[in-house]
Design a protein around this motif. Structure first.
Motif, PDB file in Angstrom:
ATOM      1  N   ARG A 153       9.165  -7.315   3.700  1.00  0.00           N
ATOM      2  CA  ARG A 153       8.138  -6.608   3.966  1.00  0.00           C
ATOM      3  C   ARG A 153       8.533  -5.264   4.698  1.00  0.00           C
ATOM      4  O   ARG A 153       9.163  -5.428   5.916  1.00  0.00           O
ATOM      5  CB  ARG A 153       6.974  -7.376   5.037  1.00  0.00           C
ATOM      6  CG  ARG A 153       5.997  -6.633   5.220  1.00  0.00           C
ATOM      7  CD  ARG A 153       4.820  -7.600   6.155  1.00  0.00           C
ATOM      8  NE  ARG A 153       4.309  -8.677   5.768  1.00  0.00           N
ATOM      9  CZ  ARG A 153       3.265  -9.076   5.400  1.00  0.00           C
ATOM     10  NH1 ARG A 153       2.299  -8.248   5.416  1.00  0.00           N
ATOM     11  NH2 ARG A 153       3.044 -10.328   5.001  1.00  0.00           N
ATOM     12  N   ALA A 154       8.404  -4.019   4.170  1.00  0.00           N
ATOM     13  CA  ALA A 154       8.547  -3.070   4.879  1.00  0.00           C
ATOM     14  C   ALA A 154       7.477  -2.504   5.882  1.00  0.00           C
ATOM     15  O   ALA A 154       6.410  -2.460   5.475  1.00  0.00           O
ATOM     16  CB  ALA A 154       9.002  -1.895   3.843  1.00  0.00           C
ATOM     17  N   GLN A 155       7.685  -2.492   7.181  1.00  0.00           N
ATOM     18  CA  GLN A 155       6.986  -2.285   8.175  1.00  0.00           C
ATOM     19  C   GLN A 155       7.098  -0.939   8.935  1.00  0.00           C
ATOM     20  O   GLN A 155       8.144  -0.818   9.587  1.00  0.00           O
ATOM     21  CB  GLN A 155       6.792  -3.244   9.092  1.00  0.00           C
ATOM     22  CG  GLN A 155       6.372  -4.503   8.386  1.00  0.00           C
ATOM     23  CD  GLN A 155       5.996  -5.585   9.398  1.00  0.00           C
ATOM     24  OE1 GLN A 155       4.773  -5.911   9.710  1.00  0.00           O
ATOM     25  NE2 GLN A 155       6.639  -6.199  10.070  1.00  0.00           N
ATOM     26  N   THR A 156       6.558   0.233   8.492  1.00  0.00           N
ATOM     27  CA  THR A 156       6.602   1.627   9.092  1.00  0.00           C
ATOM     28  C   THR A 156       5.949   1.677  10.574  1.00  0.00           C
ATOM     29  O   THR A 156       4.758   1.092  10.572  1.00  0.00           O
ATOM     30  CB  THR A 156       6.283   2.829   8.262  1.00  0.00           C
ATOM     31  OG1 THR A 156       7.160   2.350   7.025  1.00  0.00           O
ATOM     32  CG2 THR A 156       6.551   3.958   8.879  1.00  0.00           C
ATOM     33  N   PHE A 157       6.516   2.430  11.262  1.00  0.00           N
ATOM     34  CA  PHE A 157       6.019   2.533  12.767  1.00  0.00           C
ATOM     35  C   PHE A 157       6.231   3.932  13.274  1.00  0.00           C
ATOM     36  O   PHE A 157       7.010   4.569  12.699  1.00  0.00           O
ATOM     37  CB  PHE A 157       6.471   1.603  13.775  1.00  0.00           C
ATOM     38  CG  PHE A 157       7.842   1.480  13.743  1.00  0.00           C
ATOM     39  CD1 PHE A 157       8.652   0.593  12.947  1.00  0.00           C
ATOM     40  CD2 PHE A 157       8.585   2.287  14.794  1.00  0.00           C
ATOM     41  CE1 PHE A 157       9.963   0.798  12.980  1.00  0.00           C
ATOM     42  CE2 PHE A 157       9.851   2.209  14.969  1.00  0.00           C
ATOM     43  CZ  PHE A 157      10.359   1.420  14.143  1.00  0.00           C
ATOM     44  N   ASN A 158       5.418   4.097  14.362  1.00  0.00           N
ATOM     45  CA  ASN A 158       5.580   5.480  14.987  1.00  0.00           C
ATOM     46  C   ASN A 158       6.205   5.302  16.252  1.00  0.00           C
ATOM     47  O   ASN A 158       6.045   3.941  16.973  1.00  0.00           O
ATOM     48  CB  ASN A 158       4.208   6.326  15.221  1.00  0.00           C
ATOM     49  CG  ASN A 158       3.612   6.833  13.803  1.00  0.00           C
ATOM     50  OD1 ASN A 158       4.420   7.225  13.041  1.00  0.00           O
ATOM     51  ND2 ASN A 158       2.332   6.456  13.646  1.00  0.00           N
ATOM     52  N   GLY A 159       6.477   6.348  16.961  1.00  0.00           N
ATOM     53  CA  GLY A 159       7.321   6.190  18.404  1.00  0.00           C
ATOM     54  C   GLY A 159       5.828   6.013  18.958  1.00  0.00           C
ATOM     55  O   GLY A 159       4.818   6.448  19.004  1.00  0.00           O
ATOM     56  N   VAL A 160       6.071   5.076  20.302  1.00  0.00           N
ATOM     57  CA  VAL A 160       4.959   4.825  21.260  1.00  0.00           C
ATOM     58  C   VAL A 160       4.973   5.963  22.438  1.00  0.00           C
ATOM     59  O   VAL A 160       4.272   6.036  23.157  1.00  0.00           O
ATOM     60  CB  VAL A 160       4.829   3.463  21.335  1.00  0.00           C
ATOM     61  CG1 VAL A 160       4.693   2.798  20.271  1.00  0.00           C
ATOM     62  CG2 VAL A 160       6.373   3.007  22.118  1.00  0.00           C
ATOM     63  N   ASN A 194      12.168   5.589  -2.064  1.00  0.00           N
ATOM     64  CA  ASN A 194      11.409   4.948  -3.003  1.00  0.00           C
ATOM     65  C   ASN A 194      11.351   3.395  -2.632  1.00  0.00           C
ATOM     66  O   ASN A 194      11.714   2.765  -3.756  1.00  0.00           O
ATOM     67  CB  ASN A 194      11.858   5.211  -4.504  1.00  0.00           C
ATOM     68  CG  ASN A 194      10.730   5.072  -5.459  1.00  0.00           C
ATOM     69  OD1 ASN A 194       9.683   4.628  -5.136  1.00  0.00           O
ATOM     70  ND2 ASN A 194      11.112   5.384  -6.710  1.00  0.00           N
ATOM     71  N   VAL A 195      11.138   3.116  -1.318  1.00  0.00           N
ATOM     72  CA  VAL A 195      11.272   1.604  -1.267  1.00  0.00           C
ATOM     73  C   VAL A 195      10.235   0.624  -1.936  1.00  0.00           C
ATOM     74  O   VAL A 195      10.682  -0.598  -2.356  1.00  0.00           O
ATOM     75  CB  VAL A 195      10.822   1.535   0.278  1.00  0.00           C
ATOM     76  CG1 VAL A 195      10.576   0.042   0.924  1.00  0.00           C
ATOM     77  CG2 VAL A 195      11.870   2.362   1.232  1.00  0.00           C
ATOM     78  N   SER A 196       9.051   1.364  -2.165  1.00  0.00           N
ATOM     79  CA  SER A 196       8.049   0.329  -2.829  1.00  0.00           C
ATOM     80  C   SER A 196       8.659  -0.109  -4.223  1.00  0.00           C
ATOM     81  O   SER A 196       8.152  -0.755  -4.626  1.00  0.00           O
ATOM     82  CB  SER A 196       6.497   0.883  -3.197  1.00  0.00           C
ATOM     83  OG  SER A 196       6.758   2.262  -3.467  1.00  0.00           O
ATOM     84  N   TRP A 197       9.265   0.781  -4.952  1.00  0.00           N
ATOM     85  CA  TRP A 197       9.895   0.581  -6.103  1.00  0.00           C
ATOM     86  C   TRP A 197      10.972  -0.379  -6.024  1.00  0.00           C
ATOM     87  O   TRP A 197      11.247  -1.379  -6.658  1.00  0.00           O
ATOM     88  CB  TRP A 197       9.901   1.730  -6.794  1.00  0.00           C
ATOM     89  CG  TRP A 197      10.965   1.604  -8.093  1.00  0.00           C
ATOM     90  CD1 TRP A 197      12.172   1.779  -8.325  1.00  0.00           C
ATOM     91  CD2 TRP A 197      10.368   1.075  -9.406  1.00  0.00           C
ATOM     92  NE1 TRP A 197      12.470   1.488  -9.758  1.00  0.00           N
ATOM     93  CE2 TRP A 197      11.527   1.165 -10.437  1.00  0.00           C
ATOM     94  CE3 TRP A 197       8.980   0.678  -9.635  1.00  0.00           C
ATOM     95  CZ2 TRP A 197      11.106   0.582 -11.666  1.00  0.00           C
ATOM     96  CZ3 TRP A 197       8.843   0.297 -11.160  1.00  0.00           C
ATOM     97  CH2 TRP A 197       9.840   0.489 -12.127  1.00  0.00           C
ATOM     98  N   ASN A 198      11.919   0.040  -5.022  1.00  0.00           N
ATOM     99  CA  ASN A 198      13.311  -0.760  -4.835  1.00  0.00           C
ATOM    100  C   ASN A 198      13.179  -2.079  -4.293  1.00  0.00           C
ATOM    101  O   ASN A 198      13.991  -2.924  -4.643  1.00  0.00           O
ATOM    102  CB  ASN A 198      14.231   0.221  -4.241  1.00  0.00           C
ATOM    103  CG  ASN A 198      14.608   1.231  -5.019  1.00  0.00           C
ATOM    104  OD1 ASN A 198      15.042   1.327  -6.310  1.00  0.00           O
ATOM    105  ND2 ASN A 198      15.100   2.501  -4.272  1.00  0.00           N
ATOM    106  N   LEU A 199      12.265  -2.231  -3.376  1.00  0.00           N
ATOM    107  CA  LEU A 199      12.385  -3.141  -2.548  1.00  0.00           C
ATOM    108  C   LEU A 199      12.319  -4.758  -3.329  1.00  0.00           C
ATOM    109  O   LEU A 199      13.008  -5.570  -3.238  1.00  0.00           O
ATOM    110  CB  LEU A 199      11.388  -3.304  -1.528  1.00  0.00           C
ATOM    111  CG  LEU A 199      11.440  -4.349  -0.246  1.00  0.00           C
ATOM    112  CD1 LEU A 199      12.925  -4.627   0.399  1.00  0.00           C
ATOM    113  CD2 LEU A 199      10.339  -4.050   0.803  1.00  0.00           C
TER     114      LEU A 199
END
Lengths: 434, 799
Positions: free
Chosen positions: B605-612, B651-656
Motif C-alpha cells: 500500500r503506497a501511503q504518501t505524506f507531507n512534512g509535518v 507511475n506507482v498506481s500502475w506498477n505497484l
C-alpha cells in the motif's frame, strides 16, 4: 416410619445428637445414601429426579430463594463439560448454618450433590468452602475420602454407570466469593470478582461451561426429597415454602445457635426455641435474613412467620436465614456503622457505585455515630444508598444499601437524636445492662 | 457480505428505530445511529467489563437501569439513553467517580483530552456532596514510557484488559478490594510490552500518561498533522502533534485496515529521536582531516566535482550507493536515477541481507502476500526466522488475535523467545540447520518426496495443509540469513504443497517501495553490485542515503573497512553518526517528519505524506538534494518542482500491483535443493559456533536509535552474549563472568547469560548495536571464550 416422615420437624439436623456424626458409619445408621441407592437401583430417570425436586417446592437456601428444580432444569442436556458447584462460602454476617451441616453431617451434602449431578448428567463437582473455617474444610476432605472409598463418589458409583467426581476447594475468606460468579472466578484461580450477567452460569459458568450452583443447605435437602417424595417435603412447610429451614439465631437470645424448623414457623416460636430474649429484655429489632436484608422492628417481627412470603410481606427477606436479634440495649446507629464498615471493607472494588459508595456510606454513618452528624446526613445517606442500589454488577450493592435504608426507615428518630444531640438515644443505664 | 435481513434485530433507541445484527450491544446499536452513550470502561477493541456503570440506560420493562455496553439488543427493545431515569443513573455514577478523583485538572497532562473531564461537564455537579478526605494511591514505576498518577485512576481496567487481550501478557492487574483496589504491576516489575504506549491512549483519565511528553505541552496548543510511520514495514498511520515547528508527540491515526487504533512503542516514542542533539543541521566537508561547516552550494558543488573526477579516473562502476529502506520512495527513485545517470548500477537498500543468489530468479517485489487485515483471519501460520513481537509488534498482535480465534502458529527459528501467544509447534535450530529443518517439513508435506522428517515437521506440514487460510512468512532473520535464497525456495515449495500463501514480513517502512523505486542492482536489466558485493569489493566512492552503514550492514566490520578505504564517501543523513569518522561530506537531509514522500508498506500500500514540521536548521529534504545534485552532474530529467512530480514519474498506481510477487522462477543457483545436500551443508557448518545476530527492537533505524526514552526500556539493555547451558558448562563459566567474542579477528568483551531456548553451538549476540559494531556478519561463525576474571590478575600477582 411413615408417620415420622409425614411431618418431621427436622430433616438435615435430625439425629445429630450422637457421637462422631460426621462419619459415614453414623450417616449410614441414620439411613444415609438411601436416596442415592434408590435412584441407582430403580434406575430413576434424571427428569424424574428433577420433577421430584420441582414438586417439593424447594427454594435456594443461600439467600435468593430461587426454585431449585427450575434451576436444575436450566442445565443444558448436551454431553460436553458441565459442572456442579456447591456454594459453601458462607460469609453473610449472622449466618453459620452451612458450616454446621458440613461439620456434623457432611455426607448429606455429598449425597445431595451426587443426586443433583445424576439429575443433570454432570460428572464433576466442586464444593467451595469458606476460607476461614479450615477445620470444616478438613472434615469435608475426610468425608469425601470416605464416600469415595465406599463407592458413593468416583467412577461407576455403586456399580452403576453413573460417575461423579467431587472435590473440595476453599477460598481465603473474601465475602464477595459467596456471590456465585465471583466464586466461579475464585475457583478458576482468579481474583474473586463477580461477572456481569447475562450470561448466567447455567450457560457460561466455571471455565465458561454450563454450571449449576446451589447452596449447601439446598443440596442437603435433596436426599430426603428423593427418599420421601417432593409432596411430603412441600407438606412440611407452607405452599410455595416447602420443607424445613435452618435459622442461625444470634444476638441477644439466651441460646444462640442453629435451629431447623419447618418453614412457616412463627418467629415467636423460633425465639422461644432459642430460649427467649437474654435477660428477658424487650426485642427492639431483628434482621431476619442475614446482614444484607432490611432490619425490622421487634413488634413487626413478633407478628411474622418464618417463611419467604411472610417475611417479604413484613418488609424484609428471609435471605440465608440468619436471624440477628437485638434488644433495647442496642444503639441502631452503632449497629449500622458496624454493618456499613463490613460492606465498605468487603466491596470487591470492581464497579463504581459499590467501590465508591460503600466507603461514603460508612464515613457518613461513622460521623453520625461519633457526634459529627449533620442535618442533611440522613437524606444524603438515603440518596447515596439509592444511587448504589440496582446500579451495580452484582447484588452486593443492594446488600450494602438495604440495611442503610431500613435502619433509617425504622429508627430515624435514633439517628436524628445522634445528629441533634451528639449522643445516643439509648441511655448509658440501658447500655450498661448489655 | 450483508447478513440476511430476517436476522436483523429491530429495536428503538431514544425513539429512533434501528436494526442491528445479532449479538450487538445497545451501545453499539446506539453508535450506529449516532447516539452517544457516556462510558469509560467500554472500548470497542477490548472485552466488556461493565464496571464503570457510566453507560447505564433505561430499558423499558427492565426493573433497573442496564449498562448499554453489556446489554445485548433484543427485538422490540425500547431504550432511553437520555431520559430523566437514565440521566439520573449516569449522574449518580459520575458523582461516585468524582468523589475520590483528585480534580487536579490544571496540573494533569490529560487535561483537555480527558474523557472524565469531558463527561463531567455534562453529568457532573458543580459542587461535591462528598466532604471527607479523598483517597490517595501511591504511584507506580511502570518504566520509562508510562507515567502514573494512580490517585486519578477510575478503575476501568482498560489497561489491564489491553495487556491480557492485545499485548498478550498481563503486566498490569487490579489488586486489593473495594476502595483499596489499585492498578499495579507484579512486584517490582515494569510494563515492557512492545505495545505498552497504547495504555496511555486507552486510559480515560490522567492515571497513565506519556512519560516523555509529560509537562511539555497542553493538547490544545498542538497541531495535529497526518503522517506515516517510518519504522517497520507495517506502515502505521500517525497523527504527529507539533508546536512551534517541533514534533511534540505521536499518536495513532485510526485505520482499521492497518494499525486499527494502535501503535507500537517504537512508532509512538521514536519522535524523541527527531529532536535529538545529534541532528546534523548544516552541510559539512572534511578539509584536511577537519570537519568544516559550509553552505549547500559549496557542499553539492564539491560532491558533484568529486564524483565526476572519480568517474573519469576510475570508471562509473567505482561509485556505489547504499540506501536505507527507511527512506521515501521518491528519494530512493532519485538516488537510483542519479546513480544510473552517472553510469553505475551498484545501488542497494538490502543492507542486512547477505545472500543475493536469488536475485536472478526474483519475479517481483517481495511482500506480505496478503493484506494486513487478512492476517487476523489466518488459521494456520508458519513463521520462519523472525523475532516477531520485536520486529513487527503489530503483525504479532494481528496473529495473536488470530490465535484467539483458533489459529495454529508454528515457527522455525534459531531461538525460542516468548511471543506471548499460544504456539502450536516449534522447530528451534541453529541458523545453518534451518534449511534442513524446513526441508523436513517440505518432505512431510509432499507424499511423493522421499526423505525423513521429524514428528514436529510432520505436524507442521499437516497443520498447514489442513487450514482454510494458511500462510508461510519469512521474517527478518530469514531474509538476512546467509542461505536466504534457499529458505525462500523451500518456503515456496512448502507453500505449493500445502496450499499456503507465501509472504515476507517487510523489515523497513519502504522495503517494498525500495524495490519498486529500483534501489536494487538489477533494476531494468542494468546490473550492478549488490549490498554485500560492493563492500567485499570496495569501491572508490560511496553515497550513503540515510544509512548508518556501521550499524545497518550485515557485516559491520566489512562495511567499516570499505568505508575507511574509500576515496570519497558522501553521507546524506539526518544525524552526525560514525560517518564523521569515514565520510568526506555530510549532507543534512530531512527525516520523514520534515519532508513529503511515500512509503509502500509490506502489504503493498503506497501511503504518501507531507512534512509535518519545517526542516531543522539547514536540513533539506533528500529529494531536493538529489534533484540539485542531478542538475550539477548534468543529468537529464532532474527538473522536479515537487516530490509529487517524482511520484508521478514512477507511475506507482500502475506498477505497484503488477510488481508484487514472491515467487522465485527457479531454484537459486547456489543450492541444488536436496535435503541431503542441506544436511551436508549443515554438518560442514558445524565445525565452529554460529552467531545468531538479530537486530534489537530499538536499534533498527537511525531515528529510533536516538529516542532516549526507548533507549531506557528493558528492550534496549546493553547487549549480552546468550548461550545455552551445555556451551556455558563447556566454557567453564561462572556467574559474573564475561566472555570474549571474536569474529574475523575483531574481539569484544560482553557479559554472558544462559538461554536454554538457544540451539547447540550458537551464540546469540545482537547486531546493529554500537557495542557489537566491531564484530562481523550476523550469522557467521564466531569464537567465544571466557574473559579474564578480575581475580585472575590478582592470582597472577600473588604468584
Amino acid at each position: 416410619m411413615s408417620d415420622q416422615t409425614a411431618k418431621p420437624e427436622q430433616i438435615i439436623l435430625a439425629g445429630l445428637d450422637g457421637e462422631r456424626t460426621w462419619r459415614l458409619a453414623d450417616y449410614d445408621k441414620r439411613g444415609g445414601y438411601a436416596a442415592l441407592r434408590k435412584i441407582l437401583a430403580d434406575k430413576m430417570t434424571p427428569d424424574a429426579v428433577i420433577n421430584e425436586v420441582k414438586k417439593s417446592g424447594l427454594r435456594g437456601r443461600g439467600g435468593a430463594g430461587f426454585p431449585t428444580g427450575l434451576k436444575w432444569s436450566f442445565m443444558p442436556k448436551h454431553a460436553g463439560e458441565r459442572y456442579l458447584v456447591c456454594n459453601s462460602d458462607e460469609g453473610e454476617p449472622g449466618t453459620f448454618k452451612d458450616r454446621d451441616i458440613m461439620r456434623y453431617n457432611p455426607h448429606i451434602l455429598i449425597e445431595g450433590m451426587a443426586i443433583a449431578a445424576y439429575a443433570m448428567g454432570i460428572k464433576v463437582g466442586y464444593n467451595y468452602v469458606h476460607g476461614e473455617i479450615w477445620d470444616v474444610y478438613q472434615r469435608m476432605e475426610d468425608a469425601i475420602a470416605e464416600a469415595r472409598e465406599a463407592g458413593f463418589l468416583g467412577d461407576n458409583i455403586l456399580g452403576s454407570d453413573f460417575s461423579f467426581q467431587l472435590y473440595n476447594t476453599h477460598g481465603y475468606g473474601a465475602y464477595i466469593c459467596g456471590e456465585e460468579t465471583a466464586l466461579l472466578e475464585s475457583l478458576e484461580g482468579k481474583k474473586g470478582q463477580p461477572r456481569f450477567k447475562p450470561p448466567f452460569p447455567a450457560t457460561f459458568g466455571l471455565y465458561g461451561k454450563p454450571t449449576t450452583i446451589n447452596n449447601t443447605e439446598t443440596f442437603a435437602c435433596v436426599p430426603w426429597i428423593i427418599q420421601h417424595g417432593g409432596e411430603h417435603f412441600l407438606a412440611i412447610g407452607r405452599p410455595n415454602n416447602g420443607g424445613t429451614k435452618i435459622f442461625s439465631v444470634s444476638g441477644h437470645v439466651t441460646r444462640p445457635g442453629n435451629y431447623e424448623v419447618p418453614l412457616g414457623t412463627p418467629f415467636a416460636k423460633l425465639l422461644d426455641m432459642a430460649g427467649g430474649m437474654r435477660g428477658g429484655r424487650p426485642l427492639k429489632a431483628c434482621i431476619p435474613g442475614g446482614s444484607s436484608m432490611p432490619v425490622l422492628p421487634g413488634e413487626v417481627m413478633l407478628q411474622a412467620d418464618m417463611d419467604y412470603d411472610s417475611i417479604a410481606k413484613a418488609g424484609s427477606m428471609l435471605g440465608s436465614g440468619a436471624v440477628i436479634i437485638m434488644d433495647d440495649t442496642v444503639c441502631m446507629v452503632r449497629a449500622l456503622e458496624r454493618l456499613s464498615y463490613f460492606y465498605y471493607e468487603e466491596s470487591c472494588g470492581q464497579c463504581t457505585p459499590c467501590r465508591e459508595g460503600t466507603g461514603w456510606l460508612y464515613r457518613v454513618v461513622h460521623r453520625i455515630e461519633h457526634g459529627q452528624g449533620r442535618q442533611a446526613d440522613l437524606d444524603l445517606l438515603l440518596s447515596v444508598a439509592g444511587n448504589i442500589q440496582g446500579r451495580t454488577i452484582c447484588a452486593f450493592g443492594d446488600a450494602a444499601a438495604l440495611p442503610v435504608k431500613s435502619f433509617i426507615q425504622h429508627f430515624r428518630a435514633e439517628f436524628q437524636h445522634h445528629i441533634d444531640h451528639r449522643e445516643c438515644l439509648v441511655s448509658h443505664e440501658v447500655k450498661a445492662a448489655a | 457480505m450483508n447478513a440476511p435481513v430476517q436476522n436483523l434485530i429491530a429495536l428503538e433507541i431514544d425513539g429512533k428505530p434501528v436494526e442491528v445484527a445479532p449479538n450487538t450491544t445497545v451501545i453499539e446499536a446506539a453508535n450506529q445511529i449516532g447516539i452517544f452513550i457516556p462510558h469509560f470502561c467500554y472500548h470497542r477493541k477490548l472485552s466488556i467489563a461493565a464496571n464503570c456503570r457510566m453507560c447505564l440506560v433505561q430499558v423499558e420493562k427492565a426493573p433497573k437501569p442496564l449498562p448499554a455496553c453489556a446489554t445485548p439488543a433484543t427485538p422490540g427493545m425500547k431504550v432511553h439513553t437520555h431520559s430523566d431515569y437514565a440521566v439520573d443513573a449516569q449522574k449518580s455514577v459520575m458523582e461516585f467517580l468524582l468523589i475520590n478523583h483528585p480534580l487536579d485538572c490544571p496540573i494533569c497532562d490529560q487535561g483537555g483530552e480527558c474523557l472524565l473531564q469531558d463527561l463531567a461537564v455534562g453529568y457532573g455537579a458543580g459542587k461535591s456532596r462528598y466532604e471527607e478526605d479523598k483517597r490517595v494511591v501511591p504511584n507506580k514505576n511502570l518504566g520509562p514510557l508510562i507515567s502514573t498518577d494512580m490517585t486519578r485512576c477510575i478503575h476501568c481496567t482498560r489497561c489491564v484488559r489491553f495487556g491480557q487481550e492485545i499485548a498478550g501478557r498481563m503486566e498490569l492487574g487490579m489488586a486489593g478490594r473495594g476502595e483499596h483496589a489499585e492498578i499495579l504491576t507484579f512486584v517490582e516489575k515494569t510494563v515492557d510490552a512492545e505495545l505498552s504506549g497504547n495504555m496511555i491512549d486507552l486510559c480515560p483519565v490522567g492515571a497513565l500518561t506519556s512519560k516523555p511528553f509529560r509537562y511539555t505541552a497542553r493538547p490544545w496548543e498542538l497541531s495535529r498533522r497526518k503522517s506515516i510511520s517510518p519504522h517497520c514495514g507495517f506502515g502505521s498511520n500517525l497523527i504527529v502533534q507539533v508546536r512551534s515547528g517541533r514534533v511534540m508527540r505521536v499518536l495513532p491515526r485510526e485505520n482499521e485496515e492497518i494499525n486499527e487504533c494502535w501503535l507500537s512503542d517504537k512508532e509512538r516514542f521514536s519522535y524523541e529521536g527527531l529532536n535529538s542533539p545529534e541532528r546534523l543541521t548544516r552541510p559539512m566537508i572534511k578539509d584536511g582531516g577537519q570537519w568544516r561547516e559550509c553552505d549547500w552550494q559549496q557542499a553539492l558543488g564539491f560532491v558533484a566535482d568529486k564524483l565526476k573526477a572519480i568517474r573519469a579516473q576510475h570508471g562509473a562502476e567505482q561509485i556505489a550507493a547504499l540506501a536505507s529502506p527507511h527512506q521515501t520512495l521518491e528519494e530512493l527513485h532519485l538516488l537510483q536515477k542519479l546513480l544510473r545517470g552517472i553510469g553505475s548500477g551498484s545501488i542497494d537498500h538490502r543492507l542486512r541481507q547477505s545472500d543475493f543468489s536469488a536475485d536472478a530468479s526474483l519475479q517481483g517485489v517481495q511482500w506480505l502476500g496478503m493484506k494486513i487485515a487478512d492476517l487476523s483471519r489466518l488459521d494456520r501460520v508458519l513463521v520462519i526466522g523472525s523475532n516477531l513481537p520485536k520486529d513487527h509488534p503489530l503483525i504479532a498482535h494481528r496473529l495473536r488475535q488470530a490465535v484467539k480465534k483458533g489459529a495454529a502458529i508454528s515457527v522455525v527459528n534459531p531461538f525460542d523467545d516468548n511471543w506471548h501467544m499460544a504456539m502450536a509447534h516449534k522447530v528451534i535450530s541453529a541458523p545453518h540447520a534451518m534449511m534442513a529443518a524446513l526441508s523436513e517439513i517440505v518432505v512431510s508435506s509432499n507424499k511423493s518426496a522421499n526423505g525423513q522428517s521429524s514428528e514436529t515437521a510432520a505436524k507442521i506440514a499437516v497443520s498447514l495443509k489442513t487450514g482454510q487460510h494458511s500462510a508461510i512468512f519469512l521474517g527478518n532473520l530469514a531474509q538476512h540469513h546467509p542461505h536466504a535464497a534457499q529458505l525462500h525456495w523451500l518456503a515456496q515449495q512448502l507453500a505449493q504443497t500445502t496450499g499456503a500463501t507465501l509472504g515476507f514480513l517487510g523489515e523497513a517502512a519502504n522495503s517494498v517501495g525500495a524495490y519498486l523505486a529500483g534501489a536494487t542492482p538489477f533494476h531494468r536489466g542494468a546490473r550492478g553490485l549488490d549490498a554485500a558485493a560492493m563492500l567485499k569489493n570496495p569501491r572508490k566512492a560511496y553515497l550513503l542515503l540515510g544509512s548508518e552503514i556501521e550499524l545497518d550492514a550485515y557485516n559491520p566490520k566489512l562495511a567499516m573497512a570499505a568505508m575507511q578505504a574509500a576515496e570519497f564517501v558522501v553521507a546524506l543523513s539526518a544525524y552526525r553518526h560514525r560517518a564523521t569518522d569515514y565520510a568526506h561530506v555530510m549532507l543534512p537531509v530531512a527525516p520523514f517528519s520534515e519532508t513529503s514522500g511515500t512509503f509502500v508498506n509490506t502489504e503493498g500500500r503506497a501511503q504518501t505524506f507531507n512534512g509535518v514540521v519545517p526542516p531543522l536548521g539547514e536540513t533539506r529534504p533528500a529529494w531536493k538534494v538529489l534533484r540539485v545534485l542531478g542538475n550539477l552532474l548534468g543529468l537529464d530529467g532532474f527538473d522536479y518542482n515537487s516530490s509529487e512530480q517524482v511520484y508521478a514519474e514512477m507511475n506507482v498506481s500502475w506498477n505497484l500491483p503488477m510488481s508484487l510477487n514472491n515467487k522465485l522462477a527457479s531454484a537459486p543457483a547456489r543450492h541444488a535443493v536436496k535435503p541431503d545436500a542441506d544436511r551436508a551443508d549443515a554438518v560442514a557448518a558445524k565445525a565452529g559456533l554460529q552467531r545468531v545476530g538479530d537486530v534489537p527492537i530499538y536499534q533498527s533505524d537511525p531515528v529510533v536509535r536516538r529516542a532516549v526514552s526507548l533507549q531506557l526500556t528493558h528492550d534496549a539493555v546493553v547487549p549480552v552474549a546468550s548461550i545455552n547451558s551445555p556451551l556455558y558448562r563447556r566454557l567453564q563459566l561462572a556467574p559474573g563472568d564475561q566472555v570474549k567474542l571474536r569474529q574475523e579477528g575483531a574481539e569484544i568483551v560482553l557479559a554472558v547469560t544462559v538461554d536454554d531456548g538457544l540451539p547447540n553451538d550458537t551464540v546469540r549476540v545482537a547486531t546493529g548495536h554500537p557495542m557489537t559494531g566491531e564484530l562481523g556478519g550476523a550469522f557467521d561463525t564466531i569464537e567465544i571464550e571466557r574473559a579474564a576474571r578480575v581475580g585472575d590478575d590478582a592470582a597472577m600477582i600473588q604468584r
